[in-house]
Design a protein around this motif. Sequence first.
Motif, PDB file in Angstrom:
ATOM      1  N   LEU A  10       0.855  -1.188   0.000  1.00  0.00           N
ATOM      2  CA  LEU A  10       0.000   0.000   0.000  1.00  0.00           C
ATOM      3  C   LEU A  10       0.891   1.239   0.000  1.00  0.00           C
ATOM      4  O   LEU A  10       1.814   1.349   0.826  1.00  0.00           O
ATOM      5  N   THR A  89      -3.410   0.845  -9.183  1.00  0.00           N
ATOM      6  CA  THR A  89      -3.818  -0.219  -8.268  1.00  0.00           C
ATOM      7  C   THR A  89      -4.226  -1.463  -9.042  1.00  0.00           C
ATOM      8  O   THR A  89      -5.066  -1.398  -9.930  1.00  0.00           O
ATOM      9  N   THR A 115      -1.490  -1.383  -4.191  1.00  0.00           N
ATOM     10  CA  THR A 115      -2.627  -0.513  -3.891  1.00  0.00           C
ATOM     11  C   THR A 115      -2.112   0.904  -3.687  1.00  0.00           C
ATOM     12  O   THR A 115      -1.239   1.135  -2.845  1.00  0.00           O
ATOM     13  N   SER A 117      -3.387   4.497  -2.691  1.00  0.00           N
ATOM     14  CA  SER A 117      -4.545   5.149  -2.089  1.00  0.00           C
ATOM     15  C   SER A 117      -4.084   6.122  -1.010  1.00  0.00           C
ATOM     16  O   SER A 117      -3.087   5.890  -0.331  1.00  0.00           O
TER      17      SER A 117
END
Length: 118
Positions: A10, A89, A115, A117
């Motif tokens: 992430l 992503t 990912t 974000s």
Amino acid sequence: VQLVDTGGGLVHPGGSLRLSCAASGIMASIYVMGWYREIPGKQREMVAEITPPGNTNYAESVKGRFTISRNNAENTVSLQMNSLKPEDTDVYYCHGERRLMGTRYNYWGQGTQVTVSS
């Protein structure tokens, strides 16, 4: 033959990740090695690839942001991903392909999730 993908995670938009693909059972240096990601409802999309002589090819959406490289001594291929965007992503898969006397040999890694974000 095994391709093991690692390095996903992430990250915030604008961040960086480095994916790595470790090959065993094949000499990655004689294969076209690449990274693919899945488009929902479609075939996997080539993100970047590198040929045995070291020529590279990138999807238009990642040009200037991603860099593919190989380490023949370690039998690995890496994807440096910079300036990541939310649309990057996806699950990224390492792929190796070689054609020999009319036979296509191709192998896939298990995939690693990226990912992006905030």
